[in-house]
Design an enzyme around this catalytic site. Sequence first.
Site, PDB file in Angstrom:
ATOM      1  CD  GLN A 105     -81.499-104.800  42.064  1.00  0.00           C
ATOM      2  OE1 GLN A 105     -80.404-104.975  41.556  1.00  0.00           O
ATOM      3  NE2 GLN A 105     -82.305-103.831  41.681  1.00  0.00           N
ATOM      4  CG  HIS A 123     -79.045-108.638  46.318  1.00  0.00           C
ATOM      5  ND1 HIS A 123     -78.802-107.446  45.665  1.00  0.00           N
ATOM      6  CD2 HIS A 123     -79.024-109.592  45.350  1.00  0.00           C
ATOM      7  CE1 HIS A 123     -78.644-107.682  44.358  1.00  0.00           C
ATOM      8  NE2 HIS A 123     -78.779-108.969  44.152  1.00  0.00           N
ATOM      9  CB  CYS A 131     -73.066-119.820  62.846  1.00  0.00           C
ATOM     10  SG  CYS A 131     -71.656-120.929  62.969  1.00  0.00           S
ATOM     11  CB  SER A 194     -77.837 -98.702  38.154  1.00  0.00           C
ATOM     12  OG  SER A 194     -77.405 -99.833  38.882  1.00  0.00           O
TER      13      SER A 194
HETATM   14  P1  NAD Z   1     -77.317 -98.694  42.243  1.00  0.00           P
HETATM   15  O1  NAD Z   1     -76.586 -97.879  43.264  1.00  0.00           O
HETATM   16  O2  NAD Z   1     -76.542 -99.380  41.198  1.00  0.00           O
HETATM   17  O3  NAD Z   1     -78.373 -97.761  41.490  1.00  0.00           O
HETATM   18  C1  NAD Z   1     -79.204 -96.868  42.195  1.00  0.00           C
HETATM   19  C2  NAD Z   1     -80.109 -96.224  41.161  1.00  0.00           C
HETATM   20  O4  NAD Z   1     -81.024 -95.384  41.850  1.00  0.00           O
HETATM   21  C3  NAD Z   1     -79.370 -95.347  40.160  1.00  0.00           C
HETATM   22  O5  NAD Z   1     -79.830 -95.687  38.856  1.00  0.00           O
HETATM   23  C4  NAD Z   1     -79.799 -93.921  40.525  1.00  0.00           C
HETATM   24  O6  NAD Z   1     -79.921 -93.102  39.383  1.00  0.00           O
HETATM   25  C5  NAD Z   1     -81.142 -94.161  41.157  1.00  0.00           C
HETATM   26  N1  NAD Z   1     -81.569 -93.192  42.168  1.00  0.00           N
HETATM   27  C6  NAD Z   1     -80.810 -92.510  43.069  1.00  0.00           C
HETATM   28  N2  NAD Z   1     -81.595 -91.765  43.874  1.00  0.00           N
HETATM   29  C7  NAD Z   1     -82.873 -91.993  43.471  1.00  0.00           C
HETATM   30  C8  NAD Z   1     -84.148 -91.502  43.926  1.00  0.00           C
HETATM   31  N3  NAD Z   1     -84.259 -90.645  44.958  1.00  0.00           N
HETATM   32  N4  NAD Z   1     -85.265 -91.941  43.286  1.00  0.00           N
HETATM   33  C9  NAD Z   1     -85.173 -92.812  42.236  1.00  0.00           C
HETATM   34  N5  NAD Z   1     -83.994 -93.296  41.775  1.00  0.00           N
HETATM   35  C10 NAD Z   1     -82.874 -92.884  42.386  1.00  0.00           C
HETATM   36  O7  NAD Z   1     -78.237 -99.678  43.078  1.00  0.00           O
HETATM   37  P2  NAD Z   1     -78.877-101.068  42.692  1.00  0.00           P
HETATM   38  O8  NAD Z   1     -79.376-101.017  41.301  1.00  0.00           O
HETATM   39  O9  NAD Z   1     -79.779-101.395  43.790  1.00  0.00           O
HETATM   40  O10 NAD Z   1     -77.636-102.095  42.744  1.00  0.00           O
HETATM   41  C11 NAD Z   1     -76.582-101.980  43.701  1.00  0.00           C
HETATM   42  C12 NAD Z   1     -76.406-103.107  44.717  1.00  0.00           C
HETATM   43  O11 NAD Z   1     -76.038-102.545  45.976  1.00  0.00           O
HETATM   44  C13 NAD Z   1     -77.622-103.916  44.981  1.00  0.00           C
HETATM   45  O12 NAD Z   1     -77.275-105.220  44.712  1.00  0.00           O
HETATM   46  C14 NAD Z   1     -77.945-103.778  46.478  1.00  0.00           C
HETATM   47  O13 NAD Z   1     -78.060-105.056  47.082  1.00  0.00           O
HETATM   48  C15 NAD Z   1     -76.769-103.095  47.079  1.00  0.00           C
HETATM   49  N6  NAD Z   1     -77.143-101.991  48.027  1.00  0.00           N
HETATM   50  C16 NAD Z   1     -78.265-102.049  48.831  1.00  0.00           C
HETATM   51  C17 NAD Z   1     -78.595-100.958  49.677  1.00  0.00           C
HETATM   52  C18 NAD Z   1     -79.838-101.001  50.573  1.00  0.00           C
HETATM   53  O14 NAD Z   1     -80.258-102.056  51.030  1.00  0.00           O
HETATM   54  N7  NAD Z   1     -80.472 -99.840  50.835  1.00  0.00           N
HETATM   55  C19 NAD Z   1     -77.778 -99.834  49.686  1.00  0.00           C
HETATM   56  C20 NAD Z   1     -76.639 -99.822  48.855  1.00  0.00           C
HETATM   57  C21 NAD Z   1     -76.347-100.906  48.034  1.00  0.00           C
HETATM   58 ZN    ZN Z   2     -72.384-122.234  64.811  1.00  0.00          ZN
END
Ligand code: NAD
Ligand code: ZN
Length: 257
Positions: A105, A123, A131, A194
């Site tokens: 994700q 995602h 564009c 999560s």
């Molecule tokens: P979320 O923020 O909802 O959940 C993150 C989960 O990771 C939580 O359950 C938390 O307890 C756990 N966590 C935190 N630190 C951890 C670690 N060190 N080891 C293991 N687990 C850990 O994120 P999600 O479920 O990915 O959903 C949120 C949305 O936000 C996604 O759709 C994503 O596309 C987007 N997003 C992406 C990025 C990225 O590309 N790095 C960053 C932020 C948000």
């Molecule tokens: Zn264009």
Amino acid sequence: MEENVGLFSRELLNRLAGARRVAVLTGAGISAESGIATFRDPGGIWERFKPEELANIDAFLENPALVQAWYSHRRHIVHSAEPNAGHLALRALESLIPDFVVITQNVDGLHQRAGNRNVIELHGNINRSYCISCNRYATEEVLSTGEEVARCPHCGGLIRPDVVWFGEALPEGAFARAETAARRTDVFLSIGTSAVVYPAADLPLLARHEGAYVAEVNVQPSAIAPLIDESVLGKAGLVLPELIETVRILRNENRPA
Ligand code: NAD
Ligand code: ZN
């Protein structure tokens, strides 16, 4: 018969040791230890905005300069980050399992930078932009001309990141491929998510319904914890290297002499 080996059940280790197919779903948590867990770092000008307020098409059309600037800030964080021990452990797992897929994700591209070859991005990827008028991909130069609003050099259309915004459908084909992988897999690992964002959160449940052993790695039990086989609590960057090293040893022992 609840036997544990360190953090892991004997069942999880045995299943991974014998697996032909493994599918992994990752979320923002796996990138936390690379320093890009959240949408914003505290204290910055982006404190004032909620991601939901910027990551949608209406906000973009209303104020493209603002949304582009936010993504340029996030791209900068991603570019300065490195894959961590959790990403590298999944690269090591790929080399042990004949049929291995990472479904992510995340939009940061860190699985590919760690060396994983079979990655399904649900995602999109923040490193690509296109564009909205003619759909052509835009180069880095187009994004950094210094103009207030980045526009397409071919048609003048607005340039947006190739990520899925709130209210948008997943990229065509990506979810279907993820579903197929979940149906077929022997073991499914849900890591650092999560598991509240659908349809991604359906994947571990689908895998379990089809007979896979389903475990998660998270610092706290996720929303699907009661519905899966096992929750391994701890940071992905600590838990995964230990898990993969144990599995590597077991797979070597199992190999016919
Ligand atoms: P979320 O923020 O909802 O959940 C993150 C989960 O990771 C939580 O359950 C938390 O307890 C756990 N966590 C935190 N630190 C951890 C670690 N060190 N080891 C293991 N687990 C850990 O994120 P999600 O479920 O990915 O959903 C949120 C949305 O936000 C996604 O759709 C994503 O596309 C987007 N997003 C992406 C990025 C990225 O590309 N790095 C960053 C932020 C948000
Ligand atoms: Zn264009």
